[in-house]
Design a protein around this motif. Structure first.
Motif: not given
Length: 328
Positions: A222-227, A249-253, A275-283
């Motif tokens: 699981v690759a985590i990329l922050s904004v 995609v982290n820190k979307i806030d 084929q990469l799945a992508v989910i936008r999140v904010s921890a």
């Protein structure tokens, strides 16, 4: 990768106990181009190696030059080491990765046998992996047994943060090493002893290069990329995003406050890995966490189904053998 950057010289520690995590020879190159290997120390987990191996290498492949840039990744090895030939580098890399893959297969077999869903979390330093992991644990710890393996070059700070959530965690310090490998994880799993049908998070060393090449036996990377990073990271470090199944995609806030082109980042990642799945999140805010937790739940269910099928297959095989014996 670490076959050329020198991280193999680092001493690995698991919860403070010294473990030599790299199961391969340590290569040294002399000024005349001669390369020789020191074998790994005698260890019951590792095969023996010849006392010394020597090779007088040809010159390393020349760098590829174009207007305004010099590229050292166009040779067969995809990298450069002063004084070492491309063929020698390829041979060493194949040796290292083949041994690692063997240990990864052992880890994967154990995870399947126990029904453990293992995730390898990879990212640059500062992407918010540990904060995201703590929030994930808080959301799941009453529903599932879970455990964490933490990878960092030094300190046990992240493992302490994980333990504060109530989850068992074991710290691997890689010293000069820039990634976890399957042997390290195998040692850690033995010490941590995760429960059957549990969730195992492996938080890798913050690095978008070397961890891409090393299979740990996980179900998914699981690759985590922050904004707060550049949207072109997937193009700059394609191996990592190509190896991942999911990008968070982290820190979307923080999107209103940073110059980050979200759509471009996702497009770049899928250019590397369609084929990469992508989910936008904010921890921090929890935005997107329902989707992330749902993805984990689906993975746990899939791992449980695989385990059940394996058990059913073994039972069928035993029944077949018993029937043959009964027939004489």
């Amino acid at each position: 990768m670490c076959t050329t950057c020198g991280c193999a010289a680092g001493e690995t520690r698991i919860d403070g106990e010294a473990v030599h995590g790299h199961d391969h020879e340590h290569w040294h190159v002399h000024a005349d181009g001669t390369a020789h290997a020191h074998p790994p120390a005698n260890n019951p987990y590792r095969p023996a190696a010849p006392a010394h191996a020597h090779r007088h290498g040809d010159a390393a492949a020349a760098a590829h030059e174009s207007a305004g840039s010099v590229h050292y990744g166009h040779g067969p090895a995809g990298a450069h080491a002063p004084g070492m030939s491309q063929s020698r580098m390829v041979q060493i890399e194949r040796d290292i990765l083949s041994k690692n893959d063997a240990y990864a297969a052992q880890n994967r077999a154990r995870f399947l046998d126990q029904g453990i869903f293992a995730l390898n979390l990879v990212s640059s330093p500062g992407s918010g992996k540990t904060t995201l992991l703590c929030r994930t644990i808080d959301a799941l710890k009453t529903k599932h047994a879970l455990a964490v393996i933490e990878g960092d070059q030094q300190t046990s700070h992240d493992a302490e943060r994980i333990r504060a959530t109530g989850a068992p965690a074991l710290q691997i310090n890689t010293g000069k090493g820039c990634h976890l490998d399957a042997l390290m994880v195998g040692h850690a799993v033995q010490k941590l002893a995760p429960a059957d049908a549990s969730l195992l998070f492996i938080e890798n060393v913050g690095n978008l290069v070397c961890p891409a090449a090393f299979d740990l036996g996980e179900a998914h990377k699981v690759a985590i990329l922050s904004v707060t990073e550049g949207e072109d990271k997937p193009l700059k470090y394609p191996d990592m995003f190509r190896a991942a199944s999911l990008m968070l995609v982290n820190k979307i806030d923080l999107l209103p406050y940073v110059n980050f082109k979200l759509d471009e980042a996702i497009a770049h990642a899928r250019r590397v890995n369609p084929q990469l799945a992508v989910i936008r999140v904010s921890a921090t805010s929890g935005e997107g966490f329902a989707e992330w937790l749902g993805w984990i739940e689906a993975g746990l269910a899939a791992q449980a189904a695989k385990r059940q099928e394996t058990v059913a297959s073994l039972k069928r095989r035993i029944a077949e053998l018993e029937a043959r014996l009964a027939q004489g």
